[in-house]
Design an enzyme around this catalytic site. Structure first.
Site, PDB file in Angstrom:
ATOM      1  N   HIS A 131      45.931  -7.217  11.407  1.00 43.08           N
ATOM      2  CA  HIS A 131      46.408  -6.184  12.336  1.00 43.08           C
ATOM      3  C   HIS A 131      46.721  -4.911  11.567  1.00 43.08           C
ATOM      4  O   HIS A 131      47.333  -4.970  10.510  1.00 43.08           O
ATOM      5  CB  HIS A 131      47.664  -6.684  13.045  1.00 43.08           C
ATOM      6  CG  HIS A 131      48.273  -5.677  13.971  1.00 43.08           C
ATOM      7  ND1 HIS A 131      47.733  -5.380  15.203  1.00 43.08           N
ATOM      8  CD2 HIS A 131      49.369  -4.878  13.835  1.00 43.08           C
ATOM      9  CE1 HIS A 131      48.478  -4.452  15.791  1.00 43.08           C
ATOM     10  NE2 HIS A 131      49.475  -4.136  14.969  1.00 43.08           N
ATOM     11  N   ALA A 157      14.990  -6.207  10.651  1.00 44.03           N
ATOM     12  CA  ALA A 157      14.823  -6.305   9.201  1.00 44.03           C
ATOM     13  C   ALA A 157      15.527  -7.532   8.647  1.00 44.03           C
ATOM     14  O   ALA A 157      14.989  -8.224   7.765  1.00 44.03           O
ATOM     15  CB  ALA A 157      15.368  -5.041   8.530  1.00 44.03           C
ATOM     16  N   LYS A 173       0.818  -1.223   0.000  1.00 41.75           N
ATOM     17  CA  LYS A 173       0.000   0.000   0.000  1.00 41.75           C
ATOM     18  C   LYS A 173       0.849   1.269   0.000  1.00 41.75           C
ATOM     19  O   LYS A 173       0.359   2.352  -0.291  1.00 41.75           O
ATOM     20  CB  LYS A 173      -0.950   0.008   1.197  1.00 41.75           C
ATOM     21  CG  LYS A 173      -0.270   0.121   2.549  1.00 41.75           C
ATOM     22  CD  LYS A 173      -1.285   0.125   3.676  1.00 41.75           C
ATOM     23  CE  LYS A 173      -0.609   0.230   5.042  1.00 41.75           C
ATOM     24  NZ  LYS A 173      -1.574   0.224   6.146  1.00 41.75           N
ATOM     25  N   ARG A 219       7.477  -1.707  18.876  1.00 43.12           N
ATOM     26  CA  ARG A 219       6.643  -1.728  17.678  1.00 43.12           C
ATOM     27  C   ARG A 219       5.609  -2.847  17.790  1.00 43.12           C
ATOM     28  O   ARG A 219       5.900  -3.936  18.289  1.00 43.12           O
ATOM     29  CB  ARG A 219       7.500  -1.925  16.421  1.00 43.12           C
ATOM     30  CG  ARG A 219       8.485  -0.767  16.216  1.00 43.12           C
ATOM     31  CD  ARG A 219       9.222  -0.877  14.889  1.00 43.12           C
ATOM     32  NE  ARG A 219       8.324  -0.780  13.742  1.00 43.12           N
ATOM     33  CZ  ARG A 219       7.888   0.359  13.224  1.00 43.12           C
ATOM     34  NH1 ARG A 219       8.257   1.515  13.762  1.00 43.12           N
ATOM     35  NH2 ARG A 219       7.093   0.362  12.180  1.00 43.12           N
TER      36      ARG A 219
END
Length: 458
Positions: free
Chosen positions: A435, A309, A35, A262
């Protein structure tokens, strides 16, 4: 009449588009319903824009602190229009790339609000589309607390990423990932910041060692925080907000950021009406991400667990391969790397010491201080790597890696291999780490845990 596909996916965030692309690679016909924009919250309102803000914050700190490195620099101010332009350009480039991948993979993108109207049918703007398999990937939204109304000077992260000014004083409600990242940005930009967290520590889902280390570093940065403190209310005026706490204290600020987590985007999407179980809004699945109903799967933030995610992305790939009959290995949730991109960064994978003790009874831990790491000294960062071994014998694998320090999130790639491949300390100790890099800190920690410390006390 309806169009029919092998897979129809409701939501084009990280989980949804990953599922679409992998399914298309495997020769399946795919419809992807969205959407808003492909990329979802992560790309447009979450991970990417917030990390761009955090990088701008790092640049601000570098300018302010140049003298430490013999560079005569100073910070004359923050141009939020410039910061937002930089951020938006990053998002736009990635979005353009994603749009190209949709076309390249021959995925049918259906733009509009989709709803499940049958166990194999999704409706978008009156048009029905059938899927031999349906994948629910509708993502999440910024939550608030009961009675805490959003609007005006009370923001969520969605509004905060687009602020066109730097607030002088800001209160952050919630000391988890989102809260400490925004607190870090605003402090670097020059704001006076206070975090309010109801639980005893910042980043409360991390190993307590990391939480306490971050709190020490935030004190040094003069980021105020009140842990074990409950929020009771907020009042807005024309030019400020007043936050009330359970202990009777009040804090006045320009803005209140609500960062209390959330919630799953599952309301009014037809899930329950078509037999899909919801638990507090989440969609429970089995280990193979099947909902238990027909050929309906779920991925990403709507599935109980870590709301990350990259978790949704991997779940999307898994479901595509499952539908294609490849029988992919089950995803180990504990093996998913976690990074909080504040300054200093917090990164971890596997079990905390407390969790490992519950599972294994006896554990062995080792903490390697970044004071012994050359690159960390060059960067002028402090921090540590903490290892947790699932047992005390030489045959016990490393079951938790917990790190804190500037840029230490970059080390979580090797850390997740160590956990997921059940490496012994001696296995990693035999690997050569370049290193001078911060990556050496992982090698040194494993050398010490294997009983042969070089730049640390074992």
């Amino acid at each position: 009449m309806s169009d029919t596909y092998d897979v129809i996916i409701l939501g084009a965030g990280s989980g949804g588009y990953a599922c679409a692309f992998r399914a298309a690679e495997l020769g399946l016909s795919v419809a992807l319903v969205e959407k808003d924009k492909v990329g979802g919250t992560c790309l447009h309102r979450g991970c990417i824009p917030t990390k761009a803000l955090l990088h701008a914050a790092e640049v601000a700190d570098s300018a302010r602190e140049g003298e430490q490195f013999g560079v005569k620099s100073s910070l004359s101010g923050i141009d939020m229009s410039g910061v937002n332009s930089y951020k938006d350009n990053v998002v736009a480039r990635l979005y353009k790339g994603l749009q190209g991948l949709v076309k390249a993979n021959k995925v049918t993108l259906i733009e509009g609000a989709g709803k499940l109207v049958g166990q194999d049918t999704v409706e978008v703007d009156g048009q029905r589309y059938q899927g031999r398999h349906v994948v629910l990937a509708s993502g999440s939204y910024s939550k608030t607390l009961p009675g805490l109304e959003l609007g005006g000077r009370v923001l969520t992260s969605t509004e905060a990423i687009n602020l066109d000014y730097v607030p002088e004083r800001v209160v952050v409600l919630g000391g988890g990932v989102i809260g400490v990242e925004f607190a870090s940005v605003w402090k670097s930009f020059g704001s006076e910041v206070t975090i309010v967290e109801a639980l005893p520590h910042l980043v409360p889902n991390e190993d307590e060692f990391l939480s306490k280390s971050l709190e020490r570093q935030f004190r040094k940065r003069k980021i105020a925080f009140k842990t074990g403190t409950k929020f009771t209310g907020v009042e807005q005026s024309a030019d400020s907000v007043t936050i009330s706490l359970e202990n009777g204290e009040q804090i006045e600020a320009d803005l209140l950021l609500v960062a209390v987590g959330r919630g799953p985007n599952t309301a009014d999407l037809g899930y329950e009406e078509n037999g899909v179980t919801l638990d507090r809004g989440f969609v429970p699945t089995n280990e193979r991400l099947h909902t238990g109903v027909a050929n309906i799967y779920a991925v990403g933030d709507i599935v109980p667990g870590l709301q990350l995610a990259h978790r949704g992305f991997q779940q999307g790939i898994f479901v595509a391969e499952e539908i294609a009959g490849l029988n992919p290995p089950v995803i180990d949730e504990t093996g998913i790397p976690r990074v909080t991109y504040c300054e200093p960064e917090v990164a971890s994978v596997g079990l905390t010491e407390a969790q490992a003790t519950e599972v294994y009874g006896e554990v062995k831990t080792l903490t390697y201080d970044l004071a012994g790491n050359g690159k960390s000294q060059i960067l002028k960062t402090s921090g540590a790597v903490k290892l947790v071994k699932g047992g005390t014998g030489d045959d016990a694998p490393v079951v938790g890696v917990h790190m804190i320090g500037t840029r230490m999130g970059e080390q979580v790639g090797e850390a997740q291999l160590i956990y997921n491949w059940e490496a012994l300390p001696a296995d990693v100790a035999n690997l050569i780490h370049a290193h001078p890099t911060q990556n050496e800190a992982l090698g040194e920690a494993h050398l010490a845990l294997a009983g042969k410390p070089l730049h640390s006390h074992g």
